[in-house]
Design a protein around this motif. Structure first.
Motif, PDB file in Angstrom:
ATOM      1  N   VAL A  51      49.133  44.890  11.368  1.00 25.20           N
ATOM      2  CA  VAL A  51      48.980  46.347  11.404  1.00 25.20           C
ATOM      3  C   VAL A  51      48.093  46.812  10.258  1.00 25.20           C
ATOM      4  O   VAL A  51      47.214  47.676  10.451  1.00 25.20           O
ATOM      5  CB  VAL A  51      50.358  47.033  11.358  1.00 25.20           C
ATOM      6  N   ARG A  52      48.302  46.264   9.069  1.00 25.47           N
ATOM      7  CA  ARG A  52      47.464  46.648   7.917  1.00 25.47           C
ATOM      8  C   ARG A  52      46.006  46.298   8.176  1.00 25.47           C
ATOM      9  O   ARG A  52      45.098  47.079   7.854  1.00 25.47           O
ATOM     10  CB  ARG A  52      47.960  45.933   6.661  1.00 25.47           C
ATOM     11  N   ALA A  53      45.757  45.120   8.731  1.00 26.55           N
ATOM     12  CA  ALA A  53      44.370  44.725   9.007  1.00 26.55           C
ATOM     13  C   ALA A  53      43.742  45.618  10.076  1.00 26.55           C
ATOM     14  O   ALA A  53      42.562  45.990   9.988  1.00 26.55           O
ATOM     15  CB  ALA A  53      44.337  43.259   9.448  1.00 26.55           C
ATOM     16  N   GLU A  54      44.537  45.988  11.076  1.00 30.21           N
ATOM     17  CA  GLU A  54      44.011  46.840  12.145  1.00 30.21           C
ATOM     18  C   GLU A  54      43.621  48.222  11.633  1.00 30.21           C
ATOM     19  O   GLU A  54      42.581  48.767  12.015  1.00 30.21           O
ATOM     20  CB  GLU A  54      45.063  46.972  13.252  1.00 30.21           C
ATOM     21  N   LEU A  55      44.450  48.782  10.760  1.00 32.46           N
ATOM     22  CA  LEU A  55      44.211  50.134  10.262  1.00 32.46           C
ATOM     23  C   LEU A  55      43.365  50.159   8.995  1.00 32.46           C
ATOM     24  O   LEU A  55      42.960  51.243   8.553  1.00 32.46           O
ATOM     25  CB  LEU A  55      45.552  50.843   9.989  1.00 32.46           C
ATOM     26  N   GLY A  56      43.105  49.012   8.414  1.00 26.22           N
ATOM     27  CA  GLY A  56      42.327  48.979   7.180  1.00 26.22           C
ATOM     28  C   GLY A  56      43.101  49.478   5.979  1.00 26.22           C
ATOM     29  O   GLY A  56      42.504  49.990   5.016  1.00 26.22           O
ATOM     30  N   LEU A  57      44.421  49.323   5.996  1.00 22.39           N
ATOM     31  CA  LEU A  57      45.249  49.831   4.907  1.00 22.39           C
ATOM     32  C   LEU A  57      45.033  49.063   3.607  1.00 22.39           C
ATOM     33  O   LEU A  57      45.277  49.607   2.523  1.00 22.39           O
ATOM     34  CB  LEU A  57      46.734  49.772   5.296  1.00 22.39           C
ATOM     35  N   GLU A  58      44.597  47.834   3.713  1.00 22.29           N
ATOM     36  CA  GLU A  58      44.404  47.041   2.496  1.00 22.29           C
ATOM     37  C   GLU A  58      43.265  47.587   1.649  1.00 22.29           C
ATOM     38  O   GLU A  58      43.173  47.292   0.461  1.00 22.29           O
ATOM     39  CB  GLU A  58      44.136  45.577   2.873  1.00 22.29           C
ATOM     40  N   ALA A  59      42.375  48.394   2.240  1.00 21.18           N
ATOM     41  CA  ALA A  59      41.268  48.977   1.471  1.00 21.18           C
ATOM     42  C   ALA A  59      41.737  50.056   0.508  1.00 21.18           C
ATOM     43  O   ALA A  59      41.000  50.408  -0.418  1.00 21.18           O
ATOM     44  CB  ALA A  59      40.219  49.548   2.431  1.00 21.18           C
ATOM     45  N   GLY A  60      42.949  50.592   0.728  1.00 19.72           N
ATOM     46  CA  GLY A  60      43.465  51.623  -0.177  1.00 19.72           C
ATOM     47  C   GLY A  60      43.233  53.021   0.354  1.00 19.72           C
ATOM     48  O   GLY A  60      42.379  53.253   1.224  1.00 19.72           O
ATOM     49  N   PRO A  61      43.974  53.990  -0.181  1.00 23.26           N
ATOM     50  CA  PRO A  61      43.903  55.362   0.359  1.00 23.26           C
ATOM     51  C   PRO A  61      42.566  56.042   0.128  1.00 23.26           C
ATOM     52  O   PRO A  61      42.105  56.796   0.980  1.00 23.26           O
ATOM     53  CB  PRO A  61      45.035  56.087  -0.388  1.00 23.26           C
ATOM     54  N   LEU A  62      41.943  55.800  -1.015  1.00 23.00           N
ATOM     55  CA  LEU A  62      40.690  56.501  -1.314  1.00 23.00           C
ATOM     56  C   LEU A  62      39.575  56.092  -0.357  1.00 23.00           C
ATOM     57  O   LEU A  62      38.804  56.937   0.115  1.00 23.00           O
ATOM     58  CB  LEU A  62      40.280  56.236  -2.760  1.00 23.00           C
ATOM     59  N   LYS A  63      39.483  54.816  -0.051  1.00 23.71           N
ATOM     60  CA  LYS A  63      38.442  54.365   0.871  1.00 23.71           C
ATOM     61  C   LYS A  63      38.704  54.881   2.279  1.00 23.71           C
ATOM     62  O   LYS A  63      37.776  55.287   2.995  1.00 23.71           O
ATOM     63  CB  LYS A  63      38.359  52.832   0.873  1.00 23.71           C
ATOM     64  N   LEU A  64      39.983  54.890   2.685  1.00 24.15           N
ATOM     65  CA  LEU A  64      40.325  55.425   4.001  1.00 24.15           C
ATOM     66  C   LEU A  64      39.967  56.898   4.095  1.00 24.15           C
ATOM     67  O   LEU A  64      39.434  57.360   5.112  1.00 24.15           O
ATOM     68  CB  LEU A  64      41.822  55.232   4.267  1.00 24.15           C
ATOM     69  N   LEU A  65      40.251  57.638   3.025  1.00 26.65           N
ATOM     70  CA  LEU A  65      39.926  59.062   3.023  1.00 26.65           C
ATOM     71  C   LEU A  65      38.419  59.264   3.076  1.00 26.65           C
ATOM     72  O   LEU A  65      37.919  60.141   3.788  1.00 26.65           O
ATOM     73  CB  LEU A  65      40.511  59.736   1.774  1.00 26.65           C
ATOM     74  N   GLY A  66      37.664  58.454   2.328  1.00 25.90           N
ATOM     75  CA  GLY A  66      36.206  58.562   2.363  1.00 25.90           C
ATOM     76  C   GLY A  66      35.649  58.254   3.737  1.00 25.90           C
ATOM     77  O   GLY A  66      34.726  58.927   4.214  1.00 25.90           O
ATOM     78  N   GLN A  67      36.210  57.246   4.402  1.00 31.56           N
ATOM     79  CA  GLN A  67      35.747  56.911   5.746  1.00 31.56           C
ATOM     80  C   GLN A  67      36.055  58.054   6.728  1.00 31.56           C
ATOM     81  O   GLN A  67      35.232  58.373   7.593  1.00 31.56           O
ATOM     82  CB  GLN A  67      36.412  55.621   6.222  1.00 31.56           C
ATOM     83  N   TRP A  68      37.220  58.667   6.579  1.00 24.33           N
ATOM     84  CA  TRP A  68      37.588  59.774   7.472  1.00 24.33           C
ATOM     85  C   TRP A  68      36.659  60.966   7.258  1.00 24.33           C
ATOM     86  O   TRP A  68      36.196  61.580   8.217  1.00 24.33           O
ATOM     87  CB  TRP A  68      39.047  60.161   7.234  1.00 24.33           C
ATOM     88  N   LEU A  69      36.373  61.289   5.992  1.00 17.75           N
ATOM     89  CA  LEU A  69      35.475  62.410   5.705  1.00 17.75           C
ATOM     90  C   LEU A  69      34.062  62.115   6.194  1.00 17.75           C
ATOM     91  O   LEU A  69      33.365  63.008   6.698  1.00 17.75           O
ATOM     92  CB  LEU A  69      35.470  62.709   4.202  1.00 17.75           C
ATOM     93  N   GLY A  70      33.627  60.852   6.038  1.00 19.02           N
ATOM     94  CA  GLY A  70      32.297  60.491   6.528  1.00 19.02           C
ATOM     95  C   GLY A  70      32.181  60.641   8.035  1.00 19.02           C
ATOM     96  O   GLY A  70      31.161  61.116   8.558  1.00 19.02           O
ATOM     97  N   GLY A  71      33.218  60.245   8.760  1.00 18.02           N
ATOM     98  CA  GLY A  71      33.199  60.423  10.203  1.00 18.02           C
ATOM     99  C   GLY A  71      33.289  61.888  10.602  1.00 18.02           C
ATOM    100  O   GLY A  71      32.727  62.298  11.629  1.00 18.02           O
ATOM    101  N   LEU A  72      33.976  62.690   9.779  1.00 16.92           N
ATOM    102  CA  LEU A  72      34.126  64.111  10.091  1.00 16.92           C
ATOM    103  C   LEU A  72      32.774  64.817  10.072  1.00 16.92           C
ATOM    104  O   LEU A  72      32.538  65.746  10.851  1.00 16.92           O
ATOM    105  CB  LEU A  72      35.085  64.749   9.081  1.00 16.92           C
TER     106      LEU A  72
END
Length: 584
Positions: A51-72
């Motif tokens: 599940v972590r690998a699928e969602l990219g959770l191992e990258a950490g919250p800041l990277k996930l947030l940056g990816q979400w904002l970039g897609g937005l």
């Protein structure tokens, strides 16, 4: 530009806080997502790692947030962690449903407010009491929704109670949302109307033979700008804060979607839903301010307004004394009984001489539970209301700071605020208090700002400035005495709503838990038995309604400054002609 930048920074901070929610709550996001996807699946280390690998959770919250904002930026809000579906279409669809429900609820609220103010509009004079408005404003939305669904939808079969398939499915939830909101807005409007009818333009129009209906229409227009900020807040609240009503009627609205995403920690959906609410709050706030400027803009600029806050007629003291006496008697008698004593042989018994309010599903005395739950319900609600009043007034005097902050905070439903507070501070008895206190000041600050801007544009303030009065003197001797009474009355009107907000968070396990006899928990525990034993629900609901009636009638005893009365009794002809020109 500075206001827009401040609003953008606040929205960014809110979205960052939501993006960090799984890590702030000190829970494994992979475990939460797995439970939301399939509660039966065993959370082995290999499954969680996948599940972590699928969602990219191992990258950490800041990277996930940056990816979400970039897609937005590209119009892509990502995919749901639970269903895998694209987020943008689902959030847009949920927003459309909530906006449609909000529009219907606003129609009901407008009709309710008109009914509350009907007597004042006919006579032009204020009337004390308004007990029916007090009871309606104090009714919990989830209780109103449940009663309407059971009685009107199921028993009588007049309207559908579940789903969202057409206009007929909209009526009951719109009533559940619009009746309390309309009663509160109607009471606030009724608080201002006597001052508008006493202005020189109204007396001059009446002397010239203008029809009273026309004068009443202009009086409403004169008072609406002071209420527009709160109407804007209601728009957002009816959209994102209608979680309980959407749950009861099975409506796929934005509030319900956001809450489910928050519980499941489905961050893409939660962030997109929150962003939609923030944008809606910004649009509603800007529209409210623009409308207020269009309605009385020249008068605000020229300082040609009259103060609407005239001294109120003496309220009948019998009503608040009667409400207080009944509430005190119920609490006192209830304190003499055991709220935890079980009698399984007397489950859901109707009221009797031995048990005047009946028993609950476990055979416990409802009178005892209401009496022992009064302190935790009332004391905390009063303390939060007092803190919200002080905070709201102080921030309301600084509109450039508080305006964007109020719009952003109001976009967060209290339930989501509770989850955010619980993530940082943990669940406990103080979590609901912190969450409600974080949002309770918003309508009071908006009300303070609207009244403060209008009061600053009145003729007596212009005259005082011409005589050399400084800002400190004007604030202490003129502005605060005129603004504080109506805002204090507003705070009292919201006292039952604060109590209900506290209890609604307990439903999610964020506050007091059974067997605590807190009034909101009593409603939640007995709501499933409303059809078989209606007294089990009506008893705590009546206590809350009695609290609302007491708060409203007590608010009527708060008077405005006497200076306004002298101005009304001795109008100047020049001022009368100016005001007629501005308001006509």
């Amino acid at each position: 530009m500075s206001r827009a930048l401040w609003r953008a920074l606040l929205a960014a901070a809110l979205l960052c806080g939501i993006g960090l929610l799984p890590w702030l709550s000190r829970t494994d996001p992979a475990l939460t997502v797995l439970k939301a996807r399939s509660a039966e699946r065993d959370p082995t280390p290999d499954v969680l790692a996948a599940v972590r690998a699928e969602l990219g959770l191992e990258a950490g919250p800041l990277k996930l947030l940056g990816q979400w904002l970039g897609g937005l930026v590209r119009g892509d809000a990502g995919r749901s962690w639970i269903s895998g579906a694209e987020v943008t279409p689902s959030v847009v669809q949920a927003l459309g449903v909530s906006l449609l429900l909000m529009a219907a609820a606003l129609v009901v609220a407008a009709m309710t407010a008109a009914a509350v103010c009907a007597r004042t509009l006919r006579s032009g004079e204020g009337h004390g009491g308004k007990g029916a408005a007090a009871v309606t404003a104090a009714l919990p939305e989830f209780l109103t929704a449940s009663v309407l669904a059971v009685v009107v939808g199921v028993h009588l079969g007049w309207l559908p109670a579940l789903g969202w398939y057409g206009p007929r499915w909209m009526v009951l939830p719109a009533l559940a949302l619009g009746l309390p909101a309309g009663a509160l807005l109607g009471r606030m409007l009724d608080d201002l109307l006597p001052g508008a009818f006493a202005e020189p333009w109204a007396t001059a129009a009446a002397a010239r033979g203008v029809r009273h209906r026309s004068i009443a229409r202009r009086a409403v227009r004169r008072c609406v700008p002071g209420l527009l900020p709160n109407i804007g807040l209601f728009v957002v609240g009816l959209t994102g804060g209608a979680v309980a009503v959407e749950q009861i009627f099975d409506i796929p609205g934005l509030g319900r979607t956001t809450l489910q995403a928050a519980i499941a920690q489905d961050l893409p959906v939660l962030q997109a839903g929150t962003l939609a609410l923030v944008l809606l709050a910004a649009v509603a706030g800007a529209a409210a301010r623009l409308t207020a400027r269009l309605l009385i803009g020249p008068a605000l600029r020229d300082g040609a307004l009259r103060s609407l806050h005239t001294p109120k007629p003496p309220e009948p003291r019998r009503t608040p004394l009667l409400c207080a006496a009944v509430l005190l008697a119920v609490v006192t008698v209830g304190l003499t009984r055991d709220p935890l004593a079980l009698d399984t042989g007397a489950r859901l018994q109707p009221p009797s001489w031995a048990r005047p309010l009946g028993t609950d599903a476990l055979g416990r005395d409802l009178l005892a539970r209401i009496g022992h739950g009064a302190f935790s319900t009332l004391a905390l609600a009063v303390a939060i209301s007092a803190a919200a009043l002080i905070t709201g007034v102080l921030l309301g005097l600084l509109p450039r700071l508080s305006g964007p902050l109020a719009d952003t905070v109001n976009a967060v439903p209290p339930v989501l605020a509770g989850l955010l507070v619980a993530a940082v501070a943990g669940s406990g008895a103080t979590t609901p208090a912190l969450a409600v206190a974080a949002v309770a000041w918003v309508p009071l600050a908006a009300h303070t700002t609207a009244l403060f801007e209008q009061e600053r544009a009145t003729t007596h303030i212009t005259a005082a400035k011409g005589l050399g009065a400084g800002p400190a003197y004007l604030l202490r001797r003129e502005l605060l005495p005129a603004v504080l009474p109506p805002v204090t009355r507003h705070a009292l009107l919201r006292l039952p709503a604060v109590a209900l907000a506290l209890t609604s968070l307990g439903f999610l396990g964020l506050g007091d838990q059974p067997p605590d006899p807190e009034w909101g928990l009593l409603l939640a525990e007995n709501l499933p038995y409303a059809e078989r034993a209606p007294w089990a629900v009506l008893a705590p609901a009546a206590a809350l309604a009695l609290l609302g009636a007491l708060a409203v009638t007590a608010a009527g005893g708060i008077r405005g400054p006497r200076r306004s009365a002298r101005a009304v009794r001795q109008p100047k002809p020049a001022l009368a002609s100016t005001t007629v020109g501005e308001t006509g």
